[in-house]
Design an enzyme around this catalytic site. Structure first.
Site, PDB file in Angstrom:
ATOM      1  N   THR A 178       5.236  -6.980   4.450  1.00 55.02           N
ATOM      2  CA  THR A 178       5.146  -5.632   3.905  1.00 55.02           C
ATOM      3  C   THR A 178       4.501  -4.711   4.922  1.00 55.02           C
ATOM      4  OG1 THR A 178       4.171  -4.184   2.203  1.00 55.02           O
ATOM      5  CG2 THR A 178       2.955  -6.174   2.738  1.00 55.02           C
TER       6      THR A 178
ATOM      7  N   GLY B 193       3.807  -8.587  -2.275  1.00 58.25           N
ATOM      8  CA  GLY B 193       3.044  -9.044  -3.426  1.00 58.25           C
ATOM      9  C   GLY B 193       3.892  -9.477  -4.602  1.00 58.25           C
ATOM     10  N   GLY B 194       4.930  -8.709  -4.914  1.00 60.56           N
ATOM     11  CA  GLY B 194       5.803  -9.080  -6.023  1.00 60.56           C
ATOM     12  C   GLY B 194       6.520 -10.382  -5.782  1.00 60.56           C
TER      13      GLY B 194
ATOM     14  N   ASP C 165       2.735  -2.359   4.041  1.00 63.75           N
ATOM     15  CA  ASP C 165       1.489  -1.927   3.405  1.00 63.75           C
ATOM     16  C   ASP C 165       0.285  -2.779   3.802  1.00 63.75           C
ATOM     17  OD1 ASP C 165       3.242  -0.252   2.091  1.00 63.75           O
ATOM     18  OD2 ASP C 165       3.287  -1.462   0.265  1.00 63.75           O
TER      19      ASP C 165
END
Length: 373
Positions: free
Chosen positions: A133, A111-112, A135
């Site tokens: 990721t 996301g970043g 996640d």
């Protein structure tokens, strides 16, 4: 003329990064005759102009390797520690991009990274991203590479903990990574047969969890596995954080915003040991021994699964196709068995959380799993 592209990996390491680098690099070189270079250690490598040529030798034999051959960092272009102070290094990145006469920059990250890539795109650079990721929380893509491998590792850990829980009549509380998204805990909890699954999207009551465990004891099952996400919160914690965020949003002065920010930070710090606190509370409420296992970075390491190698290769080769077609400013998203080029504006700043009506949650409830709600 053949195009020249740069590749970097940013954020936390994740299984499948090397497979994705290989997918982009081999396809770009083999199918389109592009020149490919890598930047070391994420966006910092762009600032410091630290490169490596990604020729056939560099791309050979990396499909099965965990981590990233390019190295990574969490440095942000607009907020990077340099010489003892934090500076906006975006202009330095633009200069490096132009110095190497790049036609495109490929950023592999979560996301970043999507937000950082959008900023560079808005500065006039042609940027494409791949969603990485463990996640699985990057918006606008069916899945992210790294998730399947981590899911398998977490599931295997829960499998192994069952024998200890059963033998000693204990509660085993296993903490799974995932930040503020519950995908990894939910999936591993279901696949591993956890009796209780606690995820950030469903605030829980400790008493409700204890009641579920005691009900198992009454039915002749004097042990329980509790899979808890690192970002899971109780109902009271959820209410307090919501109030703090609301206070920050409605603050009418800089001083009030500062106080609200400090309140949020204090709440976050207090939640860092929530898994250990939960175990102690369950011991007190159930009269059963509780033991904690925190999987931590174990979930991010090792050889990527077959599914992640396939996904990384599929997204990487599609990225090379999009570069050849002149596309930029997009994330190469997984969509079914194909891909979709999603504008970075639609991805950056968004997070894919577990919906309350997700089929996984419904299935878990139907087999008797408690979510503590």
């Amino acid at each position: 003329m053949s195009q020249k592209i740069g590749i970097l990996t940013s954020g936390g390491d994740s299984p499948g990064l090397n497979a994705a680098i290989r997918g982009v690099g081999k396809s770009a070189r083999g199918a389109y005759g592009m020149e490919v270079i890598g930047f070391r250690d994420g966006f910092r490598g762009l600032v410091e102009d630290r490169t490596v040529t990604l020729g056939g030798g560099a791309l050979s034999g990396i499909l099965t390797l965990g981590g990233t051959i390019l190295g990574t960092s969490r440095d942000k272009p607009h907020k990077m520690p340099v010489g003892g102070e934090v500076r906006d290094m975006t202009d330095a990145i633009v200069e490096t991009y132009r110095r190497h006469q790049l036609d495109a920059l490929v950023c592999l990250g979560g996301g970043g990274t999507q937000k950082n890539a959008l900023q560079l795109h808005q500065k006039g650079l042609r940027v494409l991203t791949l969603p990485k990721t463990i996640d699985n929380d990057v918006a606008m893509t069916d899945t992210t590479f790294g998730f399947d491998t981590a899911l398998g590792i977490a599931t295997d850990a829960i499998d192994r903990l069952h024998s200890t829980a059963h033998s000693h009549h204990r509660i085993i509380v296993v903490e799974v990574m995932g930040h503020r998204a519950g995908w990894l805990t939910l999936g591993a909890g279901i696949a591993g047969g956890a009796d209780v699954i606690l995820i950030p999207e469903i605030p829980y009551s400790v008493q409700t969890v204890a009641d579920a465990i005691q009900e198992r004891v009454r039915s002749g099952k004097p042990f329980s596995i509790v899979a808890v996400a690192e970002g899971a919160v109780t109902r009271d914690e959820h209410t307090a954080m919501a109030a703090a965020l609301q206070r920050r949003e409605t603050a009418s002065s800089k001083e009030e915003r500062k106080k609200a920010k400090a309140w949020i930070q204090r709440l976050e710090e207090e939640s860092t040991d929530h898994t250990l606190r939960l175990a102690h509370q369950l011991e007190s409420l159930t009269d059963l021994e509780a033991r904690v296992t925190i999987l931590g970075h174990l979930q991010r390491g090792g050889t990527p699964s077959a599914a992640d190698r396939l996904l990384s290769t599929r997204l990487g080769t599609a990225c090379a196709d999009l570069i050849e077609q002149g596309v930029g400013g997009v994330m190469v998203a997984a969509r079914g068995e194909g891909v979709e080029a999603v504008p970075l504006e639609e991805v950056a700043g968004q997070k894919k959380l577990v919906p309350a009506d997700h089929p996984w949650i419904d299935s878990a409830r139907r087999v008797g799993t408690s979510f503590g709600d």
